[in-house]
Motif scaffolding. Structure first.
Motif, PDB file in Angstrom:
ATOM      1  N   MET A  66      -7.131 -12.249  -9.939  1.00 49.09           N
ATOM      2  CA  MET A  66      -7.447 -11.154  -9.022  1.00 49.09           C
ATOM      3  C   MET A  66      -7.743  -9.894  -9.839  1.00 49.09           C
ATOM      4  SD  MET A  66      -7.776 -10.026  -5.832  1.00 49.09           S
ATOM      5  CE  MET A  66      -7.214 -11.417  -4.908  1.00 49.09           C
ATOM      6  N   LYS A  67      -8.864  -9.276  -9.538  1.00 50.88           N
ATOM      7  CA  LYS A  67      -9.287  -8.051 -10.217  1.00 50.88           C
ATOM      8  C   LYS A  67      -8.349  -6.901  -9.834  1.00 50.88           C
ATOM      9  CE  LYS A  67     -13.554  -5.373 -10.654  1.00 50.88           C
ATOM     10  NZ  LYS A  67     -14.914  -5.251 -10.143  1.00 50.88           N
ATOM     11  N   ARG A  68      -7.875  -6.147 -10.831  1.00 49.46           N
ATOM     12  CA  ARG A  68      -6.949  -5.041 -10.615  1.00 49.46           C
ATOM     13  C   ARG A  68      -7.395  -3.792 -11.362  1.00 49.46           C
ATOM     14  NH1 ARG A  68      -0.658  -6.657 -10.205  1.00 49.46           N
ATOM     15  NH2 ARG A  68      -0.871  -8.130  -8.487  1.00 49.46           N
ATOM     16  N   VAL A  69      -6.962  -2.626 -10.846  1.00 51.81           N
ATOM     17  CA  VAL A  69      -7.155  -1.353 -11.533  1.00 51.81           C
ATOM     18  C   VAL A  69      -5.848  -0.583 -11.463  1.00 51.81           C
ATOM     19  CG1 VAL A  69      -9.633  -1.196 -11.064  1.00 51.81           C
ATOM     20  CG2 VAL A  69      -8.031  -0.136  -9.487  1.00 51.81           C
ATOM     21  N   THR A  70      -5.624   0.249 -12.484  1.00 48.93           N
ATOM     22  CA  THR A  70      -4.454   1.118 -12.486  1.00 48.93           C
ATOM     23  C   THR A  70      -4.938   2.560 -12.492  1.00 48.93           C
ATOM     24  OG1 THR A  70      -3.121  -0.515 -13.657  1.00 48.93           O
ATOM     25  CG2 THR A  70      -2.353   1.766 -13.733  1.00 48.93           C
ATOM     26  N   LEU A  71      -4.408   3.348 -11.560  1.00 49.62           N
ATOM     27  CA  LEU A  71      -4.722   4.770 -11.459  1.00 49.62           C
ATOM     28  C   LEU A  71      -3.398   5.513 -11.529  1.00 49.62           C
ATOM     29  CD1 LEU A  71      -7.238   4.560  -8.467  1.00 49.62           C
ATOM     30  CD2 LEU A  71      -7.798   4.694 -10.902  1.00 49.62           C
ATOM     31  N   GLN A  72      -3.232   6.289 -12.570  1.00 46.14           N
ATOM     32  CA  GLN A  72      -1.973   6.982 -12.863  1.00 46.14           C
ATOM     33  C   GLN A  72      -0.827   5.968 -12.828  1.00 46.14           C
ATOM     34  OE1 GLN A  72      -1.896  10.345 -10.144  1.00 46.14           O
ATOM     35  NE2 GLN A  72      -3.143  11.552 -11.525  1.00 46.14           N
ATOM     36  N   ASP A  73       0.086   6.095 -11.878  1.00 48.70           N
ATOM     37  CA  ASP A  73       1.284   5.261 -11.824  1.00 48.70           C
ATOM     38  C   ASP A  73       1.190   4.115 -10.819  1.00 48.70           C
ATOM     39  OD1 ASP A  73       1.180   7.026  -9.681  1.00 48.70           O
ATOM     40  OD2 ASP A  73       3.351   7.265  -9.568  1.00 48.70           O
ATOM     41  N   LYS A  74       0.010   3.855 -10.250  1.00 46.92           N
ATOM     42  CA  LYS A  74      -0.155   2.836  -9.210  1.00 46.92           C
ATOM     43  C   LYS A  74      -1.157   1.773  -9.640  1.00 46.92           C
ATOM     44  CE  LYS A  74       2.215   5.258  -6.083  1.00 46.92           C
ATOM     45  NZ  LYS A  74       3.627   5.186  -6.294  1.00 46.92           N
ATOM     46  N   THR A  75      -0.883   0.542  -9.208  1.00 44.66           N
ATOM     47  CA  THR A  75      -1.787  -0.576  -9.459  1.00 44.66           C
ATOM     48  C   THR A  75      -2.386  -1.019  -8.138  1.00 44.66           C
ATOM     49  OG1 THR A  75      -0.467  -1.278 -11.351  1.00 44.66           O
ATOM     50  CG2 THR A  75      -1.959  -2.917 -10.396  1.00 44.66           C
ATOM     51  N   PHE A  76      -3.669  -1.333  -8.179  1.00 44.46           N
ATOM     52  CA  PHE A  76      -4.415  -1.740  -6.983  1.00 44.46           C
ATOM     53  C   PHE A  76      -5.141  -3.042  -7.280  1.00 44.46           C
ATOM     54  CE2 PHE A  76      -3.975   2.807  -7.049  1.00 44.46           C
ATOM     55  CZ  PHE A  76      -3.715   3.169  -5.734  1.00 44.46           C
ATOM     56  N   GLU A  77      -5.251  -3.918  -6.261  1.00 48.76           N
ATOM     57  CA  GLU A  77      -5.985  -5.169  -6.428  1.00 48.76           C
ATOM     58  C   GLU A  77      -7.202  -5.184  -5.516  1.00 48.76           C
ATOM     59  OE1 GLU A  77      -3.128  -8.223  -5.565  1.00 48.76           O
ATOM     60  OE2 GLU A  77      -3.322  -7.966  -3.396  1.00 48.76           O
TER      61      GLU A  77
END
Length: 180
Positions: free
Chosen positions: A1-12
């Motif tokens: 699953m493709k994920r990104v991290t922005l500051q302190d949060k991870t999103f899929e």
């Protein structure tokens, strides 16, 4: 699953760009049918979030129209403040015009309710709402959302104009927060 991290949060990855394009096309087809015979409607984008959706939508509108923008704010971090402040006001004459408000997302409805109350005072012929994303389970207002492109659950999302602390707006896909 493709994920990104922005500051302190991870999103899929939640909604890929191809699905966004398809949903925007379907929505544009509905608006084109409903407004084809109207005299020059005004599409009113709500900044900052709506800019990518507005651009995709406007490429697919097949009738004469105008565009303008307002800027509202009601979020801090990942939650709504419950208070809406109008940051950049409206300068267009709306009297007797058909208005289509273009939002990136409608969740609680605070922003759209605030904007609609402001617009009614300008005496437009009609006001409708087009939104890329609609969260029916979070919606608390009475304003009809006539043109939702995609209905989603009440997850926090970023991408395609939506942000987390001003980050992630440039992502082509839409991502939802990962609760780890």
């Amino acid at each position: 699953m493709k994920r990104v991290t922005l500051q302190d949060k991870t999103f899929e990855l939640f909604i890929p760009y191809e699905q966004i394009q398809s949903s925007v096309q379907q929505l544009a087809d509905r608006i084109n049918r409903d407004y084809a015979d109207k005299p020059v409607p005004l599409f009113l984008g709500v900044l900052n979030g709506s800019f990518m959706f507005m651009a995709e939508l406007m490429k697919r509108i097949g009738f004469a129209c105008e565009m303008s923008f307002v800027k509202l704010a009601s979020y801090r971090g990942t939650s709504s403040t419950g208070k809406v402040s109008e940051l950049i006001g409206l300068t267009d004459n709306l009297q007797g015009r058909d208005i289509i408000v273009v939002e990136d997302i409608v969740d609680t409805g605070e922003s759209i309710d605030h904007l609609m109350r402001s617009l009614v005072g300008h005496r437009p012929a009609s006001i409708e709402v087009a939104t890329l994303l609609f969260k029916p389970s979070a919606y608390k207002k009475e304003v009809e959302i006539r043109y939702p492109a995609i209905s989603i659950p009440n997850d926090f999302i970023v991408g395609f104009g939506l942000d987390y602390n001003q980050l992630g707006r440039n992502l082509c896909d839409i991502y939802k927060i990962v609760n780890e």
